[in-house]
Design an enzyme around this catalytic site. Structure first.
Site, PDB file in Angstrom:
ATOM      1  N   TYR A   1      -6.729  16.060  -7.294  1.00 30.13           N
ATOM      2  CA  TYR A   1      -5.997  15.236  -8.261  1.00 30.13           C
ATOM      3  C   TYR A   1      -5.017  16.084  -9.080  1.00 30.13           C
ATOM      4  CZ  TYR A   1      -5.018  11.938 -12.016  1.00 30.13           C
ATOM      5  OH  TYR A   1      -4.381  11.124 -12.915  1.00 30.13           O
TER       6      TYR A   1
ATOM      7  N   SER B   1       0.493  13.104 -15.675  1.00 27.02           N
ATOM      8  CA  SER B   1      -0.775  13.311 -16.384  1.00 27.02           C
ATOM      9  C   SER B   1      -0.725  14.672 -17.044  1.00 27.02           C
ATOM     10  CB  SER B   1      -1.948  13.254 -15.405  1.00 27.02           C
ATOM     11  OG  SER B   1      -3.136  13.761 -15.996  1.00 27.02           O
TER      12      SER B   1
ATOM     13  N   ASP C   1       0.867  -1.173   0.000  1.00 28.19           N
ATOM     14  CA  ASP C   1       0.000   0.000   0.000  1.00 28.19           C
ATOM     15  C   ASP C   1       0.906   1.227   0.000  1.00 28.19           C
ATOM     16  OD1 ASP C   1      -1.710   2.080   0.451  1.00 28.19           O
ATOM     17  OD2 ASP C   1      -2.552   1.289   2.331  1.00 28.19           O
TER      18      ASP C   1
ATOM     19  N   LYS D   1      -0.749  15.881  -9.375  1.00 32.07           N
ATOM     20  CA  LYS D   1      -0.010  15.675 -10.627  1.00 32.07           C
ATOM     21  C   LYS D   1       0.912  16.852 -10.937  1.00 32.07           C
ATOM     22  CE  LYS D   1      -1.371  11.553 -11.464  1.00 32.07           C
ATOM     23  NZ  LYS D   1      -0.417  10.447 -11.378  1.00 32.07           N
TER      24      LYS D   1
END
Length: 514
Positions: free
Chosen positions: A428, A407, A324, A432
């Site tokens: 998010y 991304s 994890d 990135k």
């Protein structure tokens, strides 16, 4: 490259350096080349000894700072060859001077730089596009940009690059504008890419008076060869038609190395987020190339299942391990096992990433845990994994590679899909952007450590058909993102990883797939 045999390519700035290398490689691959330069005779000298089986090279005198010269050139191309399939805007120049100089001679020099590097590129591209439209085949526009098109370094001794950086920033923006215009035109047959080299050993620095005639740039700093840039162009052309890498940055490091995957056989790779999607494809492709791969995921049983088709087949072996990456203790325990089992690591692919459809300014307190998980998986975990992998890479006497799957949202803030009502990507994008910056920080730290054996790259995909959008509730559980928007396949990203692994150690890539 077979799909380009017999097609027509136009290359500007083709008489020397990168342009001459591109002409040679295109002709060697059976492409008909219209090579443009002010000195057509120099091109003719370059190509006179090409073997008969090479594609034909047409040397044409063209001054791309002159619109009429461009028009005349493309009129000739249309009459003689009919259409254009590939355009490489390579012509470029610079001059050592300051903008705020009292010397009036620089007025013409600055105009020449702008007209060559930017205005001429625009005119050439437009006229090439008009001929590309006539072809029923796929086409490609490649703009030779520069790392100077992405930032402006500060020099204590004074800034002597004047308008050059401005022209290259303009090329960066114009490449993206062209991509968006092609989308608006619903033209899926023409791709456009920007290729941004660092220092390349050409006559740019001597003709621009940055260096005296008797000094080479590679005597002062690490430098790429023109063939390195041409090789990247060949790679871009070989990609499937539905894959458009819109930006590739190529920088030199200190050592030359093999151009084949054989150099990695028997080495050890670690891939996070390896159970499905991009991670699973990367694990399988690396193993098929003889690499022993440790696939990390919360659900290692999924890795064990697909590993059955690889293990025992004469390839590298896949090892599934539960980890994890949002837990530092789990990371430490994992890398202790890796050290005991393998001793060192040669490749790390930080692929693990999650998202959740919600907003930051949400009254529902459940999102607190969502945001913590996203940040710890996408950013904090990447940092911890990278540091522990680096400690094992240091033990290796061989070259190593760190690849961060970033991304396009690490470069600008956008909705994942155009039909979003409001911004629901929350933290998010921030994670990135953090990955993009951290990749560059790692590169600079390796420079400070004088470590020329570990390379670090960031790959920034656009939309990829994986379960990311379903798991994050961006689309329904039975939906597919490609039903909503054009999407890459996971194998496309894995193919880019393989190319990064196969290319010369003297090249540092920062790829952007969108």
């Amino acid at each position: 490259m077979d799909k380009w045999i017999g097609k027509v390519a136009v290359v500007t700035g083709a008489s020397a350096g990168i342009g001459a290398e591109i002409v040679k490689d295109f002709a060697k691959n059976g492409i008909t080349v219209v090579a443009l330069a002010r000195r057509a005779s120099k091109i003719e000298d370059n190509v006179k000894d090409f073997p008969a089986e090479y594609g034909k090279v047409h040397a044409r005198s063209c001054d791309i700072t002159n619109l009429q010269s461009i028009k005349d050139t493309f009129d000739w191309i249309e009459q003689q060859l009919g259409s254009v399939n590939i355009l490489v805007n390579n012509a470029g120049m610079g001059r050592k001077a300051t903008i705020l100089t009292e010397n009036s001679e620089v007025d013409k020099q600055f105009a020449d730089i702008i007209n060559t590097n930017f205005t001429g590129l625009v005119h050439v591209t437009r006229h090439a596009y008009l001929l590309m439209k006539k072809s029923d085949d796929y086409s490609m526009i490649i703009n030779i940009n520069s790392v100077a098109g992405h930032n402006v370094p500060f020099f204590k001794e004074g800034q002597l690059s004047n308008v050059y950086h401005g022209t290259k920033h303009a090329v960066t923006a114009t490449t993206e504008i062209l991509r968006q215009e092609l989308i608006a035109l619903k033209n899926d047959k023409i791709r456009v890419s920007s290729l941004s080299p660092g220092i390349v050993q050409t006559d740019f620095f001597t003709t621009g008076k940055y260096l005296p005639e008797n000094l080479r740039m590679k005597d002062l700093a690490p430098a790429l060869d023109p063939s390195d840039i041409s090789n990247v162009i060949l790679y871009l052309l070989q990609l499937p038609y539905h894959v458009n890498i819109t930006e590739v940055t190529v920088r030199p490091v200190l050592e030359a190395f093999s151009l084949i995957m054989d150099k990695w056989q028997g080495k050890t790779a670690v891939v996070t987020g390896a159970s499905v999607g991009i991670g699973a494809e990367i694990v399988k492709d690396l193993a098929r190339n003889g690499i022993n791969v440790v696939g990390l995921a919360r659900r290692p049983e999924i890795i064990e299942e697909y590993a059955k088709e690889i293990n025992g087949s004469g390839y590298g072996k896949i090892y599934a391990y539960k980890c994890d990456v949002s837990s530092l203790d789990s990371i430490k325990e994992t890398f202790k096992w890796i050290e005991d089992k393998f001793g060192v690591i040669n490749i790390l692919v930080n692929n693990a990433g999650i998202g959740k459809k919600t907003t930051i300014l949400n009254d529902n307190h459940e999102v607190d845990n969502h945001f913590t998980d996203i940040i710890n998986t996408n950013f904090t975990g990447l940092v911890h994994v990278t540091r522990h992998a680096y400690l094992l890479m240091k033990k290796s006497e061989d070259f190593c590679k760190i690849i961060n799957i970033c991304s396009i949202t690490g470069h600008n803030v956008m909705s994942f899909m155009n039909n979003f009502e409001g911004q629901e990507a929350n933290v998010y994008h921030g994670t990135k952007h953090a990955v993009k910056a951290t990749t560059e920080i790692l590169r600079q730290e390796l420079i400070a450590l004088k470590n020329d054996k570990i390379r670090v790259s960031s790959i920034s995909p656009g939309i990829v058909e994986t379960d990311f959008f379903r798991a994050g509730n961006f689309i329904s559980e039975d939906g597919q993102i490609k039903d909503v928007s054009p999407a890459l396949n996971s194998s496309d990203i894995s193919n880019v990883i393989l190319v990064f692994a196969t290319n010369s150690i003297s090249c540092q890539y920062y790829g952007s797939d969108h």
